[in-house]
Structure formats: C-alpha cells, structure tokens
Design a protein around this motif. Structure first.
Motif, PDB file in Angstrom:
ATOM      1  N   PRO A  80       2.936  23.594  -7.936  1.00 13.49           N
ATOM      2  CA  PRO A  80       2.848  23.579  -6.473  1.00 13.49           C
ATOM      3  C   PRO A  80       2.125  22.325  -5.981  1.00 13.49           C
ATOM      4  CG  PRO A  80       2.060  25.647  -7.398  1.00 13.49           C
ATOM      5  CD  PRO A  80       2.121  24.670  -8.513  1.00 13.49           C
ATOM      6  N   LYS A  81       2.589  21.803  -4.839  1.00 14.49           N
ATOM      7  CA  LYS A  81       1.974  20.620  -4.227  1.00 14.49           C
ATOM      8  C   LYS A  81       1.888  20.863  -2.727  1.00 14.49           C
ATOM      9  CE  LYS A  81       4.024  17.628  -7.731  1.00 14.49           C
ATOM     10  NZ  LYS A  81       4.000  16.233  -8.138  1.00 14.49           N
ATOM     11  N   THR A  82       0.749  20.556  -2.131  1.00 19.14           N
ATOM     12  CA  THR A  82       0.582  20.825  -0.706  1.00 19.14           C
ATOM     13  C   THR A  82       0.649  19.555   0.128  1.00 19.14           C
ATOM     14  OG1 THR A  82      -1.840  20.728  -0.852  1.00 19.14           O
ATOM     15  CG2 THR A  82      -0.802  22.880  -1.134  1.00 19.14           C
ATOM     16  N   PHE A  83       1.102  19.731   1.378  1.00 15.44           N
ATOM     17  CA  PHE A  83       1.303  18.623   2.309  1.00 15.44           C
ATOM     18  C   PHE A  83       0.772  19.008   3.677  1.00 15.44           C
ATOM     19  CE2 PHE A  83       4.419  18.331  -1.020  1.00 15.44           C
ATOM     20  CZ  PHE A  83       4.502  16.976  -1.310  1.00 15.44           C
ATOM     21  N   ASN A  84       0.509  17.982   4.517  1.00 14.82           N
ATOM     22  CA  ASN A  84       0.049  18.223   5.874  1.00 14.82           C
ATOM     23  C   ASN A  84       1.203  18.460   6.845  1.00 14.82           C
ATOM     24  OD1 ASN A  84      -1.946  17.992   8.217  1.00 14.82           O
ATOM     25  ND2 ASN A  84      -0.525  16.339   8.691  1.00 14.82           N
ATOM     26  N   ALA A  85       2.306  17.767   6.653  1.00 18.00           N
ATOM     27  CA  ALA A  85       3.429  17.871   7.589  1.00 18.00           C
ATOM     28  C   ALA A  85       4.726  17.506   6.884  1.00 18.00           C
ATOM     29  CB  ALA A  85       3.215  16.967   8.798  1.00 18.00           C
ATOM     30  N   GLY A  86       5.841  17.855   7.552  1.00 18.23           N
ATOM     31  CA  GLY A  86       7.152  17.735   6.938  1.00 18.23           C
ATOM     32  C   GLY A  86       7.587  16.359   6.473  1.00 18.23           C
ATOM     33  N   PRO A  87       7.413  15.312   7.291  1.00 13.65           N
ATOM     34  CA  PRO A  87       7.920  14.005   6.864  1.00 13.65           C
ATOM     35  C   PRO A  87       7.384  13.540   5.518  1.00 13.65           C
ATOM     36  CG  PRO A  87       7.491  13.986   9.218  1.00 13.65           C
ATOM     37  CD  PRO A  87       6.989  15.306   8.713  1.00 13.65           C
ATOM     38  N   GLU A  88       6.107  13.792   5.226  1.00 10.31           N
ATOM     39  CA  GLU A  88       5.585  13.352   3.932  1.00 10.31           C
ATOM     40  C   GLU A  88       6.161  14.185   2.791  1.00 10.31           C
ATOM     41  OE1 GLU A  88       1.383  13.735   3.314  1.00 10.31           O
ATOM     42  OE2 GLU A  88       1.231  15.514   4.596  1.00 10.31           O
ATOM     43  N   GLY A 104       9.496  22.613   7.875  1.00  8.00           N
ATOM     44  CA  GLY A 104      10.003  22.918   9.196  1.00  8.00           C
ATOM     45  C   GLY A 104      11.411  22.400   9.417  1.00  8.00           C
ATOM     46  N   PRO A 105      12.045  22.791  10.512  1.00  5.40           N
ATOM     47  CA  PRO A 105      13.449  22.454  10.743  1.00  5.40           C
ATOM     48  C   PRO A 105      13.727  20.984  10.995  1.00  5.40           C
ATOM     49  CG  PRO A 105      12.536  23.644  12.623  1.00  5.40           C
ATOM     50  CD  PRO A 105      11.525  23.732  11.525  1.00  5.40           C
ATOM     51  N   ASN A 106      12.871  20.292  11.765  1.00  8.05           N
ATOM     52  CA  ASN A 106      13.198  18.914  12.090  1.00  8.05           C
ATOM     53  C   ASN A 106      13.164  17.988  10.881  1.00  8.05           C
ATOM     54  OD1 ASN A 106      13.968  17.347  14.526  1.00  8.05           O
ATOM     55  ND2 ASN A 106      12.263  16.069  13.878  1.00  8.05           N
ATOM     56  N   PRO A 107      12.157  18.062  10.021  1.00  8.49           N
ATOM     57  CA  PRO A 107      12.207  17.264   8.793  1.00  8.49           C
ATOM     58  C   PRO A 107      13.393  17.633   7.901  1.00  8.49           C
ATOM     59  CG  PRO A 107       9.979  17.994   9.221  1.00  8.49           C
ATOM     60  CD  PRO A 107      10.857  18.724  10.185  1.00  8.49           C
ATOM     61  N   LYS A 148      -3.036  13.062  30.124  1.00 11.43           N
ATOM     62  CA  LYS A 148      -3.835  13.655  29.051  1.00 11.43           C
ATOM     63  C   LYS A 148      -3.315  13.225  27.673  1.00 11.43           C
ATOM     64  CE  LYS A 148      -6.160  16.031  32.105  1.00 11.43           C
ATOM     65  NZ  LYS A 148      -7.542  15.656  32.462  1.00 11.43           N
ATOM     66  N   LYS A 149      -4.162  13.448  26.670  1.00  9.94           N
ATOM     67  CA  LYS A 149      -3.792  13.181  25.276  1.00  9.94           C
ATOM     68  C   LYS A 149      -3.609  14.500  24.536  1.00  9.94           C
ATOM     69  CE  LYS A 149      -6.189   8.732  24.887  1.00  9.94           C
ATOM     70  NZ  LYS A 149      -7.222   7.962  24.130  1.00  9.94           N
ATOM     71  N   ILE A 150      -2.425  14.660  23.939  1.00  8.97           N
ATOM     72  CA  ILE A 150      -2.093  15.898  23.237  1.00  8.97           C
ATOM     73  C   ILE A 150      -1.715  15.565  21.788  1.00  8.97           C
ATOM     74  CG2 ILE A 150      -0.624  17.936  23.179  1.00  8.97           C
ATOM     75  CD1 ILE A 150      -2.447  17.817  25.623  1.00  8.97           C
ATOM     76  N   ALA A 151      -2.309  16.259  20.851  1.00  2.71           N
ATOM     77  CA  ALA A 151      -2.055  15.996  19.430  1.00  2.71           C
ATOM     78  C   ALA A 151      -0.872  16.803  18.912  1.00  2.71           C
ATOM     79  CB  ALA A 151      -3.291  16.330  18.608  1.00  2.71           C
ATOM     80  N   THR A 152      -0.183  16.223  17.934  1.00  2.00           N
ATOM     81  CA  THR A 152       0.831  16.931  17.136  1.00  2.00           C
ATOM     82  C   THR A 152       0.566  16.564  15.671  1.00  2.00           C
ATOM     83  OG1 THR A 152       2.446  15.114  17.237  1.00  2.00           O
ATOM     84  CG2 THR A 152       2.552  16.795  18.984  1.00  2.00           C
ATOM     85  N   PRO A 153       1.102  17.339  14.724  1.00  2.00           N
ATOM     86  CA  PRO A 153       0.782  17.076  13.311  1.00  2.00           C
ATOM     87  C   PRO A 153       1.281  15.738  12.774  1.00  2.00           C
ATOM     88  CG  PRO A 153       1.515  19.330  13.585  1.00  2.00           C
ATOM     89  CD  PRO A 153       1.784  18.632  14.891  1.00  2.00           C
ATOM     90  N   GLN A 154       2.422  15.256  13.245  1.00  3.96           N
ATOM     91  CA  GLN A 154       2.961  13.987  12.740  1.00  3.96           C
ATOM     92  C   GLN A 154       4.138  13.579  13.617  1.00  3.96           C
ATOM     93  OE1 GLN A 154       3.806  14.050   8.539  1.00  3.96           O
ATOM     94  NE2 GLN A 154       4.278  11.878   8.433  1.00  3.96           N
ATOM     95  N   LEU A 155       4.294  12.289  13.836  1.00  5.64           N
ATOM     96  CA  LEU A 155       5.428  11.804  14.619  1.00  5.64           C
ATOM     97  C   LEU A 155       6.725  12.273  13.987  1.00  5.64           C
ATOM     98  CD1 LEU A 155       6.597   9.998  16.881  1.00  5.64           C
ATOM     99  CD2 LEU A 155       6.576   8.109  15.224  1.00  5.64           C
ATOM    100  N   GLY A 156       7.548  12.940  14.775  1.00  3.84           N
ATOM    101  CA  GLY A 156       8.847  13.386  14.295  1.00  3.84           C
ATOM    102  C   GLY A 156       8.840  14.730  13.606  1.00  3.84           C
ATOM    103  N   ASN A 157       7.661  15.353  13.468  1.00  6.76           N
ATOM    104  CA  ASN A 157       7.675  16.675  12.846  1.00  6.76           C
ATOM    105  C   ASN A 157       8.131  17.709  13.877  1.00  6.76           C
ATOM    106  OD1 ASN A 157       5.237  17.577  14.272  1.00  6.76           O
ATOM    107  ND2 ASN A 157       4.918  18.929  12.530  1.00  6.76           N
ATOM    108  N   THR A 315      19.534  23.848  17.574  1.00  2.53           N
ATOM    109  CA  THR A 315      18.947  23.582  18.883  1.00  2.53           C
ATOM    110  C   THR A 315      17.813  22.577  18.771  1.00  2.53           C
ATOM    111  OG1 THR A 315      19.532  25.792  19.675  1.00  2.53           O
ATOM    112  CG2 THR A 315      17.803  24.622  20.870  1.00  2.53           C
ATOM    113  N   GLY A 316      16.999  22.717  17.723  1.00  5.69           N
ATOM    114  CA  GLY A 316      15.913  21.763  17.507  1.00  5.69           C
ATOM    115  C   GLY A 316      16.436  20.352  17.303  1.00  5.69           C
ATOM    116  N   LEU A 317      17.572  20.241  16.605  1.00  6.89           N
ATOM    117  CA  LEU A 317      18.208  18.934  16.430  1.00  6.89           C
ATOM    118  C   LEU A 317      18.619  18.365  17.780  1.00  6.89           C
ATOM    119  CD1 LEU A 317      19.639  16.611  14.984  1.00  6.89           C
ATOM    120  CD2 LEU A 317      21.573  18.157  14.580  1.00  6.89           C
ATOM    121  N   ASP A 318      19.229  19.182  18.617  1.00 10.90           N
ATOM    122  CA  ASP A 318      19.625  18.730  19.948  1.00 10.90           C
ATOM    123  C   ASP A 318      18.404  18.230  20.735  1.00 10.90           C
ATOM    124  OD1 ASP A 318      22.210  19.480  19.330  1.00 10.90           O
ATOM    125  OD2 ASP A 318      22.092  21.405  20.376  1.00 10.90           O
TER     126      ASP A 318
END
Length: 355
Positions: A80-88, A104-107, A148-157, A315-318
């Motif tokens: 097993p290997k753990t990651f922070n977000a999908g793109p990586e 997740g679906p987008n990655p 305002k500034k809003i965080a997300t886990p990673q660009l494109g996730n 739908t997420g792709l759209d």
C-alpha cells in the motif's frame, strides 16, 4: 478539516504488507510480468494507492483489517502507498510505480484522456459524499466569497473542479493562477487547518475528515456537495487498475475487487470497528491516530458503495471542461465492471449495469 494536523499525509508514505510467509525472495513486479503472475503460481507484488481520508474508508479498512491480503492469497504481496490527492497518484501509475489506486473521478478522467483511453480501467466504486465547502462564519452567501481565498487539495483534483464549476454557475470567476473573483489556493490537505486558523485562507472545499476539522476550528459549512447531485449521490472515490496490470494479472484484479466488496461490507455492517481501524491506520502513517470523535462526526455524510456511479463521473468531466481544466474526453472503454459484477453475483448482491 479538524483537530488532527495530518502533517505527513502529503508525503508518499508506504506501508508494506507481506501477504505470504512463503515469499522468501523478492516478488516480481506485477505490472512487468506478462506471463500471468499468480495464475501461474508465481509471486506477484500489487502496489495499491489510497489516501488517508475517510472518503477512502474501504481501502483503509481493507489494508488495516487484512481483508485485501486474505482475498489476494499467498502468492501476492500487497504494497500500500498513500497520497494526498489524485494527480500525484496518477503520476505514480503512469511512471509504473503503482498498479492500482483508490482515487477521485476527475483524476480518473485525466488518466484516461492522457493515455487515449489505454492506461487505466475503473473496476469498482468505493464511496459517495463526504465533501463540503467550509468557510469563516462571517461568509453567509456565495457573494460573500468575492475577494476571498479558498483552498482545494490540488489543482485539477475533484474538489478543485467542483468549486470552480459551482462558482462559475454562480457568476464568479476563477483562474488557474489564483486570480479572478475568488482566489483558489491549491494546497495539501494537511496544511488546510493551519492556514484556516491563521487567516491565510477564508475557507476550503475539501473531503472528510478535513471538513469536520475546519468546522471544529470555527468554520461553517456553506455548501454540502451532496445537495448539488441527484439523490445526493456522486462518486468521490472509485478503484482504478492500470490496464497493463489488469491484462497481465486478471486473477489478481478479481481478488482485489473481491477484497473491495468485502471491505465495503465490513464498513457498512461493522461501522464502529471500521472507524477504529481508520483511526489506528492513520496513526501508523502520521504518527498520531485520527480522533474517533472526528470520524464519527464525519461518518453520516458518506455512503460506502461498490457502484462507481458512472453518470456522476461524466457530469464531473463536463464541469472540468466548462472551467477550462480539461478537454472533452471520450469515456468509451474506461469502465470494466466484469470483476465487480462477478464478485457481487457470488455474494448474492445486485450487479451494477454497464455505463
């Protein structure tokens, strides 16, 4: 999202589980062995990715409770290997460092697109829900997010796409560079609680357990993403396998999916034990168990199910296309649910229709 500073989640943490005491020599890398692997009695290594998030509960429970190791059998070593977000995680699949991953679906779509439909296959769902936009208490409406500034886990996730599309629908702009009416600040989930408390960000669109962490730090939920989807269901986590590994080791993939179905069954039928397993396992990765109260707080926002809810991925792709984070993609061939439906049929459960 909460009281636990998950500092090292962003780093690639690897936990090796040896599924067979008889493997005295180095196991062959499953993705490189085209001869059939365990079907031929040869040892195989399966490198499985997942995130130390509650939205990946079936993966965490499957590893921690030994469910995957049992289903994979004595000829397969699980790494097993753990990651922070999908793109990586997708980068690891593309580099050959990973054979399968919960993601997740987008990655998932991005991996399918970049490889012209050749790199990965979705073989099962895992979870729905468990995502929200948490903001400072003085923000009471979407208009209050302007400037305002809003965080997300990673660009494109997946969460990054979700907030950008939601803001677009509400008439507010964003850019990849952090400009526009609302500044989107991609950052590791492990940093979000600290930056929220310090005032460096005004909120975050994130998965559990980070939603609950932020709420406990004084934030409030402005948007529960379940409210944006038909029936409140949308895929937040599915299980993908590299096509190369699938072709080389279909028997291993079948047993992995059998493990996913069994892990989801455990999560749904024994939630208290599952929650304890999640706390313990995250503690092994980060050095500090995740607070059980936090897990129980987040639990009702999630559904753990084997159906990958393919319609929500489309739908997420759209949405990703609409906000300029990807190009239109032909999803033909992305799903191979034959392994899942075989596992479900053997358990007397309802099979999932092909998308």
């Amino acid at each position: 999202m909460r009281s636990l500073p998950l500092r090292r989640i962003g780093n690639l943490a690897t936990v090796a589980i040896v599924a067979a005491a008889t493997l005295g020599t180095a196991a062959a890398c499953g993705g490189d062995d085209e001869s059939g692997g365990s079907a031929a009695g040869k040892p195989v290594t399966l490198r499985l990715g997942y995130f130390p998030n509650i939205t990946h509960a079936p993966a965490i429970v499957g590893v921690e409770k030994g469910i995957f190791a049992e289903k994979l059998g004595p000829n397969v070593t699980l790494e097993p290997k753990t990651f922070n977000a999908g793109p990586e995680a997708i980068e690891a699949v593309f580099s050959g460092a990973l054979d399968a991953t919960y993601i997740g679906p987008n990655p998932t779509v991005n991996a399918h697109s970049k490889s012209e439909g050749e790199a990965v296959r979705v073989v099962s769902g895992a979870a729905s829900g468990g995502v929200a936009l948490v903001v400072k208490p003085d923000i009471t409406s979407v208009e209050g997010l302007r400037g305002k500034k809003i965080a997300t886990p990673q660009l494109g996730n997946t969460q990054d796409v979700a907030i950008r599309y939601w803001l677009k629908e509400k008439g507010l702009t964003t850019t990849k560079e952090g400009g526009g009416d609302v500044s989107i600040v991609p950052q590791a989930n492990s940093q979000t609680l600290e930056t929220f408390r310090s005032g460096a960000i005004d909120g975050a669109w994130v998965p559990e357990p980070f939603v609950s962490q932020l709420v406990n730090a004084g934030g409030k939920v402005l948007v529960d993403e379940r409210d944006l989807w038909p029936g409140g269901k949308f895929v937040i986590t599915n299980l993908i396998v590299s096509t190369k590994f699938l072709k080389a080791h279909p028997d291993v993939v079948q047993n992995l999916v059998n493990g996913q179905v069994a892990a989801n069954d455990f999560v749904n039928k024994q939630p208290n034990q599952a929650q304890q397993a999640i706390s313990d396992h995250i503690g092994k990765i980060t050095g500090k168990p995740l607070d059980l109260k936090l897990i129980k707080q987040a639990w009702p926002t999630l559904q753990f199910l084997d159906d990958p809810i393919a319609s929500s991925l489309k739908t997420g792709l759209d949405h990703a296309v609409a906000v300029g984070l990807t190009q239109p993609v032909d999803l033909n061939g992305l799903y191979d649910l034959s392994f899942l439906n075989k596992a479900l049929k053997e358990q007397g459960e309802t099979e999932v229709p092909l998308p």
